[in-house]
Design a protein around this motif. Structure first.
Motif, PDB file in Angstrom:
ATOM      1  N   VAL A 154       0.810  -1.313   0.136  1.00 35.36           N
ATOM      2  CA  VAL A 154      -0.367  -0.149   0.176  1.00 35.36           C
ATOM      3  C   VAL A 154       1.025   1.031   0.144  1.00 35.36           C
ATOM      4  O   VAL A 154       0.814   2.352  -0.642  1.00 35.36           O
ATOM      5  CB  VAL A 154      -1.158  -0.006   1.199  1.00 35.36           C
ATOM      6  CG1 VAL A 154      -1.311   1.443   1.388  1.00 35.36           C
ATOM      7  CG2 VAL A 154      -1.914  -1.433   0.903  1.00 35.36           C
ATOM      8  N   TYR A 155       1.912   1.357   0.925  1.00 33.36           N
ATOM      9  CA  TYR A 155       2.763   2.372   0.639  1.00 33.36           C
ATOM     10  C   TYR A 155       4.015   2.262  -0.136  1.00 33.36           C
ATOM     11  O   TYR A 155       3.049   3.206  -1.322  1.00 33.36           O
ATOM     12  CB  TYR A 155       3.892   2.280   1.621  1.00 33.36           C
ATOM     13  CG  TYR A 155       5.002   3.318   2.734  1.00 33.36           C
ATOM     14  CD1 TYR A 155       4.823   4.214   2.528  1.00 33.36           C
ATOM     15  CD2 TYR A 155       6.032   3.707   1.564  1.00 33.36           C
ATOM     16  CE1 TYR A 155       5.703   5.497   2.393  1.00 33.36           C
ATOM     17  CE2 TYR A 155       6.942   4.537   1.298  1.00 33.36           C
ATOM     18  CZ  TYR A 155       6.662   5.314   1.902  1.00 33.36           C
ATOM     19  OH  TYR A 155       7.686   6.464   1.966  1.00 33.36           O
ATOM     20  N   ALA A 156       4.051   1.932  -1.054  1.00 31.14           N
ATOM     21  CA  ALA A 156       4.743   1.662  -2.313  1.00 31.14           C
ATOM     22  C   ALA A 156       3.829   2.039  -3.416  1.00 31.14           C
ATOM     23  O   ALA A 156       4.240   2.716  -3.857  1.00 31.14           O
ATOM     24  CB  ALA A 156       5.487  -0.013  -2.605  1.00 31.14           C
ATOM     25  N   SER A 157       2.820   1.368  -3.426  1.00 30.12           N
ATOM     26  CA  SER A 157       1.857   1.441  -4.101  1.00 30.12           C
ATOM     27  C   SER A 157       1.389   3.795  -4.348  1.00 30.12           C
ATOM     28  O   SER A 157       0.983   3.823  -5.049  1.00 30.12           O
ATOM     29  CB  SER A 157       0.702   1.296  -4.465  1.00 30.12           C
ATOM     30  OG  SER A 157       0.467  -0.258  -4.336  1.00 30.12           O
ATOM     31  N   THR A 158       1.225   3.870  -3.290  1.00 22.61           N
ATOM     32  CA  THR A 158       1.188   5.207  -2.818  1.00 22.61           C
ATOM     33  C   THR A 158       1.946   6.348  -3.667  1.00 22.61           C
ATOM     34  O   THR A 158       2.135   7.324  -3.965  1.00 22.61           O
ATOM     35  CB  THR A 158       1.136   5.592  -1.557  1.00 22.61           C
ATOM     36  OG1 THR A 158      -0.423   4.696  -0.471  1.00 22.61           O
ATOM     37  CG2 THR A 158       0.043   7.071  -1.462  1.00 22.61           C
ATOM     38  N   LYS A 159       3.206   5.545  -2.901  1.00 26.55           N
ATOM     39  CA  LYS A 159       4.359   6.567  -3.365  1.00 26.55           C
ATOM     40  C   LYS A 159       4.991   5.988  -5.058  1.00 26.55           C
ATOM     41  O   LYS A 159       4.672   7.456  -5.463  1.00 26.55           O
ATOM     42  CB  LYS A 159       5.941   6.113  -2.878  1.00 26.55           C
ATOM     43  CG  LYS A 159       5.695   5.793  -0.879  1.00 26.55           C
ATOM     44  CD  LYS A 159       5.894   8.059  -0.731  1.00 26.55           C
ATOM     45  CE  LYS A 159       7.057   7.601  -1.001  1.00 26.55           C
ATOM     46  NZ  LYS A 159       7.522   9.517  -0.359  1.00 26.55           N
ATOM     47  N   PHE A 160       4.441   5.715  -5.139  1.00 28.76           N
ATOM     48  CA  PHE A 160       4.822   5.340  -7.141  1.00 28.76           C
ATOM     49  C   PHE A 160       3.659   6.795  -7.707  1.00 28.76           C
ATOM     50  O   PHE A 160       3.836   7.482  -8.466  1.00 28.76           O
ATOM     51  CB  PHE A 160       3.869   3.856  -7.796  1.00 28.76           C
ATOM     52  CG  PHE A 160       4.416   3.966  -8.492  1.00 28.76           C
ATOM     53  CD1 PHE A 160       5.713   3.624  -9.643  1.00 28.76           C
ATOM     54  CD2 PHE A 160       3.050   3.922 -10.205  1.00 28.76           C
ATOM     55  CE1 PHE A 160       5.736   3.589 -10.799  1.00 28.76           C
ATOM     56  CE2 PHE A 160       3.213   4.406 -10.930  1.00 28.76           C
ATOM     57  CZ  PHE A 160       4.739   3.691 -11.993  1.00 28.76           C
ATOM     58  N   TYR A 161       2.773   6.478  -7.780  1.00 30.79           N
ATOM     59  CA  TYR A 161       1.347   7.320  -7.999  1.00 30.79           C
ATOM     60  C   TYR A 161       1.225   8.852  -7.324  1.00 30.79           C
ATOM     61  O   TYR A 161       1.536   9.775  -8.190  1.00 30.79           O
ATOM     62  CB  TYR A 161      -0.104   7.017  -6.869  1.00 30.79           C
ATOM     63  CG  TYR A 161      -0.742   5.514  -7.954  1.00 30.79           C
ATOM     64  CD1 TYR A 161      -0.726   5.563  -9.315  1.00 30.79           C
ATOM     65  CD2 TYR A 161      -1.313   5.160  -6.796  1.00 30.79           C
ATOM     66  CE1 TYR A 161      -1.513   4.521  -9.417  1.00 30.79           C
ATOM     67  CE2 TYR A 161      -1.858   3.418  -7.470  1.00 30.79           C
ATOM     68  CZ  TYR A 161      -2.064   2.990  -8.718  1.00 30.79           C
ATOM     69  OH  TYR A 161      -2.731   2.242  -9.206  1.00 30.79           O
ATOM     70  N   ASP A 162       2.534   9.253  -6.230  1.00 29.00           N
ATOM     71  CA  ASP A 162       2.512  10.326  -5.742  1.00 29.00           C
ATOM     72  C   ASP A 162       3.493  10.816  -6.465  1.00 29.00           C
ATOM     73  O   ASP A 162       3.577  12.075  -7.239  1.00 29.00           O
ATOM     74  CB  ASP A 162       3.530  10.498  -4.890  1.00 29.00           C
ATOM     75  CG  ASP A 162       2.272  10.451  -3.649  1.00 29.00           C
ATOM     76  OD1 ASP A 162       1.062  10.249  -3.692  1.00 29.00           O
ATOM     77  OD2 ASP A 162       2.509  10.262  -1.780  1.00 29.00           O
ATOM     78  N   LYS A 163       4.563  10.075  -7.225  1.00 31.34           N
ATOM     79  CA  LYS A 163       5.224  10.870  -8.036  1.00 31.34           C
ATOM     80  C   LYS A 163       5.157  10.483  -9.804  1.00 31.34           C
ATOM     81  O   LYS A 163       5.733  11.895 -10.766  1.00 31.34           O
ATOM     82  CB  LYS A 163       6.901   9.346  -8.114  1.00 31.34           C
ATOM     83  CG  LYS A 163       7.520   9.953  -9.059  1.00 31.34           C
ATOM     84  CD  LYS A 163       8.677  11.339  -9.090  1.00 31.34           C
ATOM     85  CE  LYS A 163       9.726  12.190  -9.794  1.00 31.34           C
ATOM     86  NZ  LYS A 163      11.222  10.399  -9.613  1.00 31.34           N
ATOM     87  N   LEU A 164       4.263   9.863 -10.026  1.00 31.81           N
ATOM     88  CA  LEU A 164       3.349   9.692 -11.345  1.00 31.81           C
ATOM     89  C   LEU A 164       2.328  11.078 -11.489  1.00 31.81           C
ATOM     90  O   LEU A 164       2.618  12.134 -12.186  1.00 31.81           O
ATOM     91  CB  LEU A 164       2.097   8.726 -12.050  1.00 31.81           C
ATOM     92  CG  LEU A 164       1.306   8.307 -12.827  1.00 31.81           C
ATOM     93  CD1 LEU A 164       2.433   8.329 -13.665  1.00 31.81           C
ATOM     94  CD2 LEU A 164       1.020   7.510 -12.436  1.00 31.81           C
ATOM     95  N   LEU A 165       2.080  11.684 -10.483  1.00 28.75           N
ATOM     96  CA  LEU A 165       1.576  12.671 -10.687  1.00 28.75           C
ATOM     97  C   LEU A 165       1.384  13.601 -10.237  1.00 28.75           C
ATOM     98  O   LEU A 165       1.264  14.895 -11.467  1.00 28.75           O
ATOM     99  CB  LEU A 165       0.382  12.673  -8.985  1.00 28.75           C
ATOM    100  CG  LEU A 165      -1.179  11.517  -9.320  1.00 28.75           C
ATOM    101  CD1 LEU A 165      -2.009  11.676  -7.697  1.00 28.75           C
ATOM    102  CD2 LEU A 165      -2.094  10.919 -10.626  1.00 28.75           C
ATOM    103  N   THR A 166       3.117  13.692 -10.501  1.00 33.57           N
ATOM    104  CA  THR A 166       3.628  15.290 -10.900  1.00 33.57           C
ATOM    105  C   THR A 166       4.589  15.588 -11.964  1.00 33.57           C
ATOM    106  O   THR A 166       4.817  16.391 -12.380  1.00 33.57           O
ATOM    107  CB  THR A 166       5.034  14.886  -9.500  1.00 33.57           C
ATOM    108  OG1 THR A 166       5.688  14.250 -10.298  1.00 33.57           O
ATOM    109  CG2 THR A 166       4.938  14.645  -8.433  1.00 33.57           C
ATOM    110  N   ILE A 167       3.740  14.344 -12.936  1.00 35.46           N
ATOM    111  CA  ILE A 167       4.329  14.416 -14.218  1.00 35.46           C
ATOM    112  C   ILE A 167       3.399  14.521 -15.177  1.00 35.46           C
ATOM    113  O   ILE A 167       2.111  14.317 -15.264  1.00 35.46           O
ATOM    114  CB  ILE A 167       4.555  13.144 -14.683  1.00 35.46           C
ATOM    115  CG1 ILE A 167       6.032  12.030 -13.743  1.00 35.46           C
ATOM    116  CG2 ILE A 167       5.436  13.129 -16.004  1.00 35.46           C
ATOM    117  CD1 ILE A 167       6.038  10.753 -13.979  1.00 35.46           C
TER     118      ILE A 167
END
Length: 382
Positions: A154-167
């Motif tokens: 859950v944490y790892a997925s959240t961090k992935f999406y957090d970074k994706l949304l900045t692109i």
């Protein structure tokens, strides 16, 4: 039995399922993805069915709100086990809870397929890639979190999406480009090959969620004409299908004719690499100009383009009015302009002849019905 609530390995105690696990549809969907290849599911044009017993609905549409049964086992999909698909479900659920558009779920699942084969990896000792761990092989030394955090799906997925949304404009980027901008991998092109099966996984777990618009944050409504679907496909030109695929009247017609007017814009149906951009018209064995209208007596596509996509899908676009705007070797994005509708080559009037092929096979043997193919990709031609 592997279920969403049962531990399956010693690290499972770190796998926190979101409190509100958003609806994920997978029941009876194994038939969609029962083999290693995506070919079977892609060429099937599925229809909705209803159960006479319990009223449940198997949707081959654009997502459903059936609540997952926590006591049931996840299906195996392609080469992935029930436990691996459970990890994919967690990735999707986190994306839904964060209201990430459906395109992001496919990008995230494909990334985890490449990085860990959807397996929550701990530290691998001498075999470890630096200190990379978890579903996304995130590195604690690079600021992704502690080892315990990055091995929490859950944490790892959240961090992935957090970074994706900045692109910027990530939804419309080729999957491998968007994934690489998050991961900064030494193998930036490796993600693309996972896109077809990642799409199937998302479709299976959400009842067709890969067929919504790429920017939609909820399920239920398919991508509309001219919109990019979550699976990364878009119709090449708007217009009715006037001539079908390998009909009794035209058994060697290996595509469909889309009735678009002269000068209408033709776009790439998905991201990929241009492998052909040329004129191939001839008359009685001699070269024939593609800068004039052809006729039924002229052989060839006229000005045409072939594009090779992830999953070894190939699309062909024929009868442009003038030389295509792309050349062999160009990497194009879904929706990028290729040229304009004309009537060059074997043509009796302006239209786009559009073909879809499997296994990178340019011949008739690789051709499949574009109507069924594009419907499965969430970009229906009709």
């Amino acid at each position: 039995m592997t279920t969403i609530g049962d531990p399956v390995d010693p690290s499972a105690k770190r796998r926190r399922i979101p409190k509100r696990f958003r609806p994920l549809m997978w029941t009876l969907a194994v038939a969609m993805v029962c083999c290693l290849g995506v070919v079977v599911s892609v060429v099937q044009l599925l229809s909705d069915q209803s159960s006479d017993d319990d009223g449940s609905v198997i949707l081959a549409g654009c997502g459903t709100n059936v609540v997952i049964d926590p006591d049931s086992e996840f299906p195996e999909i392609g080469p992935y086990s029930s436990e691996q698909i459970q990890n994919a479900a967690i990735i999707i659920s986190v994306g839904q809870d964060m209201e990430v558009p459906a395109r992001g779920w496919i990008i995230a699942v494909a990334t985890a397929m490449q990085e860990s084969r959807l397996t929550n990896l701990g530290h691998l000792g001498d075999r470890n890639d630096h200190d990379s761990q978890g579903l996304f092989q995130q590195r604690p030394s690079s600021g992704w979190g502690t080892p315990e955090q990055v091995t929490d799906p859950v944490y790892a997925s959240t961090k992935f999406y957090d970074k994706l949304l900045t692109i910027d404009n990530w939804e419309t980027l080729p999957l491998t480009v968007a994934a690489q901008r998050v991961q900064i991998s030494a193998f930036p092109d490796a993600y693309a090959k996972h896109e077809p099966l990642a799409t199937d996984i998302v479709n299976t777990l959400t009842g067709g969620g890969a067929r919504v618009s790429a920017v939609d944050t909820s399920l239920g409504t398919c991508a509309q004409p001219g919109e990019l679907s979550a699976s990364g496909w878009i119709i090449p030109v708007e217009g009715p299908v006037n001539s079908g695929f390998q009909t009794p009247q035209r058994p060697t017609h290996n595509g469909v004719d889309i009735g678009a007017p002269r000068g209408a814009t033709v776009v790439a149906a998905s991201s990929g690499t241009v492998i052909t951009s040329e004129c191939n018209a001839s008359l009685y064995g001699q070269p024939y100009s593609c800068d004039v209208d052809g006729s039924p007596e002229v052989a060839g596509c006229g000005w045409y383009v072939n594009i090779l996509h992830a999953g070894d899908y190939l699309t062909r676009y024929c009868h442009f009015a003038s030389a295509p705007l792309v050349k062999e070797g160009d990497v194009v994005q879904a929706g990028q302009i290729l040229g304009y509708v004309g009537s060059s080559g074997r043509s009796s009037g302006p239209h786009l002849h559009f073909e879809t092929h499997l296994n990178a096979d340019r011949s008739a043997a690789g051709a499949v019905d574009p109507v069924a193919f594009m419907n499965q990709m969430g970009a229906p031609l009709d």
